[in-house]
Enzyme design. Structure first.
Site, PDB file in Angstrom:
ATOM      1  N   TYR A   1      -0.881  -0.214  10.818  1.00 29.52           N
ATOM      2  CA  TYR A   1      -1.247  -0.856   9.163  1.00 29.52           C
ATOM      3  C   TYR A   1      -0.096  -0.471   8.242  1.00 29.52           C
ATOM      4  O   TYR A   1       0.612  -1.278   7.515  1.00 29.52           O
ATOM      5  CB  TYR A   1      -2.751  -0.083   8.994  1.00 29.52           C
ATOM      6  CG  TYR A   1      -2.894  -0.534   7.084  1.00 29.52           C
ATOM      7  CD1 TYR A   1      -3.292  -2.223   6.684  1.00 29.52           C
ATOM      8  CD2 TYR A   1      -3.047   0.255   5.878  1.00 29.52           C
ATOM      9  CE1 TYR A   1      -3.133  -2.552   6.213  1.00 29.52           C
ATOM     10  CE2 TYR A   1      -3.291  -0.298   5.050  1.00 29.52           C
ATOM     11  CZ  TYR A   1      -3.488  -1.157   4.644  1.00 29.52           C
ATOM     12  OH  TYR A   1      -4.153  -1.857   3.217  1.00 29.52           O
TER      13      TYR A   1
ATOM     14  N   SER B   1       0.515  -1.446  -0.286  1.00 24.55           N
ATOM     15  CA  SER B   1       0.047  -0.339   0.068  1.00 24.55           C
ATOM     16  C   SER B   1       1.096   1.762  -0.321  1.00 24.55           C
ATOM     17  O   SER B   1       1.798   1.132   0.629  1.00 24.55           O
ATOM     18  CB  SER B   1      -1.328  -0.003   1.192  1.00 24.55           C
ATOM     19  OG  SER B   1      -1.491   0.901   1.343  1.00 24.55           O
TER      20      SER B   1
END
Ligand SMILES: Cc1cc2nc3c(=O)[nH]c(=O)nc-3n(C[C@H](O)[C@H](O)[C@H](O)COP(=O)(O)OP(=O)(O)OC[C@H]3O[C@@H](n4cnc5c(N)ncnc54)[C@H](O)[C@@H]3O)c2cc1C
Ligand SMILES: NC(=O)c1ccc[n+]([C@@H]2O[C@H](COP(=O)([O-])OP(=O)(O)OC[C@H]3O[C@@H](n4cnc5c(N)ncnc54)[C@H](OP(=O)(O)O)[C@@H]3O)[C@@H](O)[C@H]2O)c1
Lengths: 248, 434
Positions: free
Chosen positions: A154, A141
């Site tokens: 995350y 990501s």
């Protein structure tokens, strides 16, 4: 893999994984779908069969535990045959408020998004190396390019994953195995259902097309949509003393 | 972005918008009533809106489940669009037996409004092509409904305005085609009586018939128009499908250029038809979905949005009723320049509240000009009521509770018995006064 091939999809119920799998199915690929919900896997499998896949099978498994991963991949290899592509799409997103309220949740994010996924990538790459061919695709990501207050657990897991994949790519280079790191920005999927949509959101189909093309072309790393590449270039160069003051 | 209907008015905000991704019982768990499904928002008025309630977006239920080419059937989830189905099946020599004027509607939406196409006189409605459907009720129960099992619930769900629960999956019939070419003809109509004569004759020989009527024509030329008719061409020929549009309206225009644009185009077509240039082979996409050529064309009407009026009037009264309706529209000077006119066949519709019924249907757009437009709708609805006609709920924003009760008098008690108590829509509350 312009020719019909064999694809192992881990986290196969993910919106992005389905978008990729539909395109491979349309080319007549054979797929093995791994995920935790058997009913959802079956719905995805049925769809892929109608869209032209030569063969689709499913395998229900939780991908978070660290033990048993080798056995899971052995089983996948036995059922599908040696894959041309292994896609890792599973992921767990939790914001910092939720993580700070629960250390257990923080640990789950770190384990699934980093440790478990990195180990699966490593185990898959080693198996592909035996044949000297194949591609491991993992969805990381843009969140992993810089630590941010809103989802630092995350982000750290994805950042660690990106780094792990870079090293693995280097290691596998002479073994004929490719490693593709995919860095999407915001994607309209169940994972982001709670966020307000804005112009930055891309569709899972956009990601699917980009991933399939990048696999065809043997790319190392892609940002999707492409505008995130220059954006993250700038973001990575913001000095730390400024970065820590931003509300991102 | 708040989901809208195609006419973009009325603007009604739901309390919650929930995108669905899986056709599973949990889809309704914990949802606050009143609940309503929302497909592609191609209904015009408030049929797909639920002010203050929960709107479930069904487009994520987009999986095909089985294509059986031996039986000619397709099974899919309810958020699959007809465009996606055609993209899949056309290259294999199949088509949908009933399609509305746009391919960008979902299977669930096509069922809930029991939509019709240009071949109603031959094929009936979309619901007649539904072999079975799976319905999720707010109790968490999943019921398989068909003309043979759970018949009452099937009849209530087809044309049931989304009020009986959430359709999860459906099994649909397909039909064979040899090519995507359509052997089409255009017939000039000098007046309304030529429409009735031309339709009666064409419906015998052509599977697809529909007329475009010039709403500005009045007096002796009332009902001037063009009758389009066609059949799927015999093969061999191309079998290709493209569902995207080349053009798109990127944002709303401050005014409507539609009137002027189409007037010239229509006159050119009308005179070409007179010269006998009417017979030709055309691509199915343009024949069935002429408006899909421009994506999001509804923005052409600008901020103000627009309404659609669609009614049906039964056979003996039809010519007189249409004369009255067209004269009222011509006098008002408010309508879109083109209206669509078609005769429905006699086959009974499978749904309790299905709109199609033997007779003639008229449809056209009206930009919203406030009270003037509301008054015109009252006049048109009065003519419809006088002739025991019906208003199409899928296109409606003006029907009175009295009209709704009158047009569905026989079926309403049986329908109400099947409504899921957790489901409702802005339309339903408006037309039942509840
Ligand atoms: C250009 C154009 C041309 C058209 N031509 C025709 C035509 O020729 N003939 C015709 O009949 N109609 C026509 N229509 C109308 C259109 O076909 C219908 O309104 C259709 O129902 C729209 O489908 P949708 O998926 O957009 O549903 P929406 O408009 O989003 O919803 C319509 C209804 O379906 C319900 N619904 C949707 N999904 C589900 C589900 N999964 N379970 C239960 N209920 C559900 C909703 O609750 C709502 O009541 C046309 C519309 C346009 C814009
Ligand atoms: N959406 C975004 O904006 C975005 C942006 C950048 C990167 N990403 C990454 O992209 C990937 C795909 O996400 P998505 O957007 O497609 O979201 P998604 O549809 O929610 O997919 C997430 C998937 O992870 C699976 N999963 C979670 N925990 C699992 C476990 N323990 N074992 C097995 N599977 C598990 C889920 O399976 P179930 O169906 O069983 O829940 C689901 O299929 C993820 O790695 C995500 O981190 C997403």
């Amino acid at each position: 893999m312009a020719e019909p091939g064999r694809v192992l999809v881990l986290g196969a119920t993910s919106a992005m994984a389905q978008a990729c799998a539909r395109l491979w199915a349309g080319r007549g690929a054979s797929l093995l779908l791994v995920g935790r919900n058997p009913d959802r896997l079956e719905a995805v499998a049925a769809d892929l069969r109608v869209r032209g896949a030569a063969r689709v099978e499913t395998l229900a498994a939780d991908l978070a535990p660290l033990e048993g991963q080798g056995a899971l991949l052995d089983q996948a290899w036995a059922r599908l045959g040696a894959p041309d592509v292994v896609l890792l799409a599973q992921g767990l997103l939790a914001d910092s408020d939720a993580c700070e309220a629960s250390a257990e949740l923080t640990a789950r994010v770190l384990q699934l998004d980093f440790t478990a996924t990195a180990l699966l990538a490593q185990e898959a790459a080693l198996r592909l190396a035996r044949r000297g061919a194949g591609t491991v695709v993992a969805i990381s990501s843009v969140a992993g390019d810089r630590g941010r207050q809103s989802n630092y657990a995350y982000g750290a897991a994805k950042g660690g994953l990106s780094l792990f994949l870079e090293g693995l790519r280097n290691r596998m280079f002479r073994q004929g195995v490719r490693i593709l790191t995919v860095k999407p920005g915001f994607v309209d999927s169940p994972m982001t259902a709670h966020l307000r949509r804005n112009a930055l959101f891309a569709s899972p189909e956009t990601v699917g097309r980009a991933v399939v093309r990048a696999v065809d072309r043997g790319r190392d790393r892609i940002y999707v949509p492409g505008f995130w590449l220059p954006v993250m270039l700038v973001v990575r160069h913001v000095p730390g003393w400024i970065w820590k003051r931003l509300r991102l | 972005m708040t989901p809208e209907s195609w006419g973009r008015i009325p603007r009604l905000r739901p309390a919650a918008v929930v995108p669905l991704h899986w056709a599973e019982p949990a889809a309704l768990a914990g949802r606050a009533a009143p609940i309503l499904a929302h497909g592609l928002g191609r209904s015009y008025g408030d049929a797909c809106l639920n002010e203050g309630g929960t709107l479930l977006l069904t487009r994520g239920l987009d999986r095909f489940l089985a294509l059986d080419e031996a039986a000619g059937t397709l099974t899919c989830e309810a958020g699959v669009s007809l465009a996606e189905i055609l993209t899949l099946v056309v290259p294999r020599g199949w088509f949908l037996p009933v399609v509305p004027g746009t391919q960008h509607v979902t299977v669930g939406g096509a069922i809930a409004n029991d939509v019709h196409g240009k071949n109603h006189h031959r094929a009936g409605t979309f619901g007649g092509q539904v072999r079975w459907l799976e319905l999720l009720r707010s109790t968490g129960e999943v019921l398989r409904c068909s003309p043979d099992g759970n018949r009452e619930l099937f009849a209530a769900t087809v044309g049931g305005l989304g009020l009986t629960g959430l359709v999860l999956r459906a099994g649909l019939s397909l039909r064979r085609i040899a090519t995507t070419r359509v052997a089409a003809e255009s017939l000039p109509l000098r007046d309304l009586s030529e429409f009735f004569a031309g339709s009666a004759e064409s419906d015998q020989r052509f599977e697809y018939t529909v007329a475009w009527i010039d709403c500005l024509a009045s007096g002796a030329r009332l009902g001037r128009g063009i009758l389009h008719r066609g059949n799927h061409a015999a093969g061999p020929g191309p079998l290709a499908w493209r569902s995207g549009s080349r053009l798109s309206v990127p944002f709303e225009l401050p005014f409507s250029p539609l009137g002027r644009l189409t007037l010239g185009a229509f006159n050119a077509l009308y005179h070409a038809a007179h010269r006998g240039a009417g017979a030709r082979a055309v691509e199915a996409r343009g024949f069935f979905f002429p408006l899909d050529g421009v994506a999001r064309w509804n923005r052409i009407y600008g901020r103000a949005g627009f309404f659609q009026f669609q009614c049906q009037v039964p056979p003996p009264a039809a010519p007189e009723a249409l004369r009255a309706l067209l004269a009222t529209i011509a006098r008002s000077g408010q309508g879109s320049f083109l209206a669509v006119l078609k005769n429905f066949g006699a086959a009974p519709s499978p749904g309790l509240l299905s709109f199609p019924r033997e007779g003639t249907t008229l449809a056209l757009d009206f930009p919203d000009r406030g009270e003037r437009t509301a008054r015109l709708f009252r006049e048109l609805h009065a003519v419809v009521a006088d002739h025991r006609g019906r208003i199409y709920s899928a296109k409606d924003a003006h029907m009175s509770p009295a009209q709704f009760a009158a047009q569905h008098r026989e079926a309403l008690p049986a329908f109400r018995a099947q409504v899921d108590p957790a489901f409702s829509s802005s339309l339903w509350r408006r037309v039942t006064g509840g």
